[in-house]
Design a protein around this motif. Structure first.
Motif, PDB file in Angstrom:
ATOM      1  N   PRO A 170       0.799  -1.234   0.000  1.00 34.71           N
ATOM      2  CA  PRO A 170       0.000   0.000   0.000  1.00 34.71           C
ATOM      3  C   PRO A 170       0.829   1.280   0.000  1.00 34.71           C
ATOM      4  O   PRO A 170       0.452   2.266  -0.628  1.00 34.71           O
ATOM      5  N   HIS A 171       1.976   1.283   0.674  1.00 37.19           N
ATOM      6  CA  HIS A 171       2.761   2.511   0.753  1.00 37.19           C
ATOM      7  C   HIS A 171       3.530   2.806  -0.538  1.00 37.19           C
ATOM      8  O   HIS A 171       4.092   3.892  -0.685  1.00 37.19           O
ATOM      9  N   ARG A 172       3.525   1.845  -1.494  1.00 36.55           N
ATOM     10  CA  ARG A 172       4.256   2.034  -2.751  1.00 36.55           C
ATOM     11  C   ARG A 172       3.345   2.089  -3.971  1.00 36.55           C
ATOM     12  O   ARG A 172       3.809   2.364  -5.080  1.00 36.55           O
ATOM     13  N   ILE A 173       2.063   1.835  -3.800  1.00 35.45           N
ATOM     14  CA  ILE A 173       1.173   1.637  -4.937  1.00 35.45           C
ATOM     15  C   ILE A 173       1.095   2.867  -5.838  1.00 35.45           C
ATOM     16  O   ILE A 173       1.144   2.763  -7.074  1.00 35.45           O
ATOM     17  N   ARG A 175       3.291   5.403  -6.228  1.00 33.13           N
ATOM     18  CA  ARG A 175       4.555   5.623  -6.928  1.00 33.13           C
ATOM     19  C   ARG A 175       4.732   4.621  -8.066  1.00 33.13           C
ATOM     20  O   ARG A 175       5.177   4.966  -9.160  1.00 33.13           O
ATOM     21  N   THR A 176       4.365   3.368  -7.818  1.00 35.18           N
ATOM     22  CA  THR A 176       4.497   2.327  -8.839  1.00 35.18           C
ATOM     23  C   THR A 176       3.609   2.635 -10.039  1.00 35.18           C
ATOM     24  O   THR A 176       4.036   2.536 -11.191  1.00 35.18           O
ATOM     25  N   LEU A 177       2.358   3.022  -9.795  1.00 39.03           N
ATOM     26  CA  LEU A 177       1.444   3.340 -10.888  1.00 39.03           C
ATOM     27  C   LEU A 177       1.905   4.563 -11.668  1.00 39.03           C
ATOM     28  O   LEU A 177       1.793   4.604 -12.895  1.00 39.03           O
ATOM     29  N   GLU A 178       2.427   5.556 -10.973  1.00 37.20           N
ATOM     30  CA  GLU A 178       2.935   6.750 -11.655  1.00 37.20           C
ATOM     31  C   GLU A 178       4.099   6.392 -12.581  1.00 37.20           C
ATOM     32  O   GLU A 178       4.194   6.899 -13.708  1.00 37.20           O
ATOM     33  N   THR A 179       4.965   5.496 -12.103  1.00 35.86           N
ATOM     34  CA  THR A 179       6.106   5.090 -12.922  1.00 35.86           C
ATOM     35  C   THR A 179       5.658   4.221 -14.089  1.00 35.86           C
ATOM     36  O   THR A 179       6.179   4.326 -15.200  1.00 35.86           O
ATOM     37  N   LYS A 206      -7.981   2.466 -17.062  1.00 38.13           N
ATOM     38  CA  LYS A 206      -6.669   2.974 -17.432  1.00 38.13           C
ATOM     39  C   LYS A 206      -5.842   3.295 -16.179  1.00 38.13           C
ATOM     40  O   LYS A 206      -6.394   3.579 -15.106  1.00 38.13           O
ATOM     41  N   ILE A 207      -4.532   3.307 -16.339  1.00 34.18           N
ATOM     42  CA  ILE A 207      -3.651   3.625 -15.214  1.00 34.18           C
ATOM     43  C   ILE A 207      -3.968   5.021 -14.678  1.00 34.18           C
ATOM     44  O   ILE A 207      -4.018   5.236 -13.462  1.00 34.18           O
ATOM     45  N   SER A 208      -4.200   5.961 -15.567  1.00 37.07           N
ATOM     46  CA  SER A 208      -4.501   7.329 -15.147  1.00 37.07           C
ATOM     47  C   SER A 208      -5.771   7.383 -14.305  1.00 37.07           C
ATOM     48  O   SER A 208      -5.870   8.171 -13.354  1.00 37.07           O
ATOM     49  N   GLU A 209      -6.751   6.562 -14.654  1.00 37.51           N
ATOM     50  CA  GLU A 209      -8.006   6.525 -13.901  1.00 37.51           C
ATOM     51  C   GLU A 209      -7.780   5.931 -12.517  1.00 37.51           C
ATOM     52  O   GLU A 209      -8.383   6.374 -11.532  1.00 37.51           O
ATOM     53  N   ALA A 210      -6.909   4.930 -12.439  1.00 38.35           N
ATOM     54  CA  ALA A 210      -6.613   4.318 -11.135  1.00 38.35           C
ATOM     55  C   ALA A 210      -5.949   5.324 -10.204  1.00 38.35           C
ATOM     56  O   ALA A 210      -6.227   5.356  -9.004  1.00 38.35           O
ATOM     57  N   GLU A 220      -3.505  -4.803   0.447  1.00 37.15           N
ATOM     58  CA  GLU A 220      -2.432  -5.411  -0.334  1.00 37.15           C
ATOM     59  C   GLU A 220      -2.945  -5.570  -1.757  1.00 37.15           C
ATOM     60  O   GLU A 220      -4.086  -5.958  -1.971  1.00 37.15           O
ATOM     61  N   PHE A 221      -2.088  -5.315  -2.749  1.00 36.82           N
ATOM     62  CA  PHE A 221      -2.541  -5.193  -4.123  1.00 36.82           C
ATOM     63  C   PHE A 221      -1.911  -6.216  -5.061  1.00 36.82           C
ATOM     64  O   PHE A 221      -0.757  -6.606  -4.903  1.00 36.82           O
ATOM     65  N   VAL A 222      -2.710  -6.630  -6.061  1.00 38.26           N
ATOM     66  CA  VAL A 222      -2.194  -7.347  -7.221  1.00 38.26           C
ATOM     67  C   VAL A 222      -2.537  -6.504  -8.441  1.00 38.26           C
ATOM     68  O   VAL A 222      -3.697  -6.156  -8.662  1.00 38.26           O
ATOM     69  N   ILE A 223      -1.517  -6.150  -9.214  1.00 35.28           N
ATOM     70  CA  ILE A 223      -1.703  -5.325 -10.403  1.00 35.28           C
ATOM     71  C   ILE A 223      -1.548  -6.195 -11.642  1.00 35.28           C
ATOM     72  O   ILE A 223      -0.544  -6.881 -11.799  1.00 35.28           O
TER      73      ILE A 223
END
Length: 279
Positions: A170-173, A175-179, A206-210, A220-223
Motif C-alpha cells: 500500500p505505501h508504494r502503490i 509511486r508504482t502506478l505513476e512510474t 486505465k492507469i490514469s483513472e486508477a 495489499e494489491f495485485v496489479i
C-alpha cells in the motif's frame, strides 16, 4: 532425474494458507499441518493464530529471508531423523514472492522429497477476475523498492507481448502506478485489493483513472497490466480491430465494447460481425 513424491521417505511439505478468508484453507492442508513434526513459518505469530483456529498443536520455528541460510540446516536435521516438516508463509503459497526457495533448492539437491500442495495464491484470482487476457502472462511479483532499479525493470518489461502481473504494497502503490504510466503509457490494468477479505474490491480501467481513485491507499494489491498494444489502424476491419484489442489484454467482450465506442456503432453490430466472421 525423476523422483516419486510419495515413496515413504521423509518430506518437506509446502503448505498454502489463506490470504484472507479462513474458509479457503483446504482439508489436506490441515491434515498435513497436523501430521508433520515441525512447521517452519515466516512469521510464527501469524501462523499461530491460524493453527489455533484449526486446533493444530505443533512446533513452530521461524524461517524468513534473513535467517534461511542457517535454518535450512535445521530443516535437514528433521529429515535425517526421518521426520516430516512443513513450510508456510504468512499468507498464500510459500516461495511465491516469499522465503523458502533456498531451503527447497538445498534439500532437492540432497535428494529429499519436496511436496507442494495446491491452494491459495493471490495472483491467480486477481488475474482470472481482471478481464485482461490470461492466455499468456508473466508473473513478476514485487518490483524493486529502489527507484532506479524499478524503472529499469519496467523498461525491460515495456515491450512484452504478455499480460504482466505484479504484487505491490500500500505505501508504494501510487509511486508504482505513476512510474508505470510514464514508462508503459496509459494502458488498461486491473488492480485487486484485499482478495477474499470483507472489503475485497477490483478496479479495471486505465492507469490514469486508477491514480485518481481514493481507494488506492489501503490493502495489499495485485496489479494486472495489459500487454503492449499494437498500433490501431482506422482502415482495419471490425474483426481485426477486436482481435487487436484482445491481443493487447482485453477480454473479447471488452474489446467489442471498445471497438463499438470508437466507431460509434452498436455493440451488437460489432458482436455479430466478430462472431459471424469466426464461422
Amino acid at each position: 532425474m525423476w523422483q516419486e513424491s510419495y515413496d515413504g521417505k521423509p518430506s518437506v511439505y509446502l503448505v498454502p494458507t489463506p490470504i484472507g478468508n479462513l474458509g479457503d484453507m483446504t482439508f489436506r492442508a490441515i491434515e498435513v499441518l497436523k501430521m508433520v513434526d515441525a512447521i517452519f513459518s515466516e512469521d510464527t505469530r501469524v501462523t499461530l493464530q491460524l493453527l489455533n483456529h484449526f486446533e493444530i498443536k505443533n512446533k513452530l520455528i521461524h524461517l524468513d529471508d534473513h535467517n534461511e541460510e542457517n535454518v535450512k540446516d535445521q530443516v535437514l536435521g528433521y529429515l535425517k531423523e526421518d521426520k516430516n516438516v512443513a513450510i508456510v508463509t504468512d499468507r498464500g503459497t510459500p516461495i511465491i514472492s516469499d522465503p523458502g526457495y533456498k531451503t527447497v533448492k538445498f534439500l532437492k539437491e540432497l535428494g529429499y522429497n519436496v511436496i507442494a500442495l495446491p491452494g491459495a495464491c493471490a495472483f491467480v484470482p486477481a488475474l482470472v477476475a481482471s478481464s485482461i487476457s490470461s492466455e499468456h502472462f508473466t508473473f513478476y511479483g514485487f518490483l524493486s523498492s529502489k527507484e532506479q532499479k524499478m524503472r529499469e525493470e519496467l523498461t525491460n518489461l515495456k515491450d512484452s507481448e504478455y499480460t504482466l502481473v505484479f504484487y505491490e504494497a500500500p505505501h508504494r502503490i501510487v509511486r508504482t502506478l505513476e512510474t508505470m504510466l510514464e514508462i508503459f503509457g496509459d494502458r488498461y490494468i486491473s488492480i485487486s485489493r484485499e482478495i477474499s477479505k470483507l472489503h475485497e474490491s477490483v478496479f479495471v480501467g486505465k492507469i490514469s483513472e486508477a491514480l485518481s481513485s481514493s481507494e488506492m491507499m489501503k490493502g495489499e494489491f495485485v496489479i494486472v497490466v495489459s500487454a503492449k498494444e499494437e498500433e490501431y489502424d482506422e482502415d482495419m476491419s471490425i474483426i481485426d480491430s477486436v482481435n487487436l484489442y484482445i491481443r493487447s489484454g482485453l477480454s473479447s467482450m471488452d474489446a467489442i465494447k471498445r471497438v463499438a465506442k470508437e466507431r460509434k456503432i452498436s455493440k451488437n453490430t460489432v458482436y455479430m460481425e466478430f462472431h459471424g466472421g469466426d464461422k
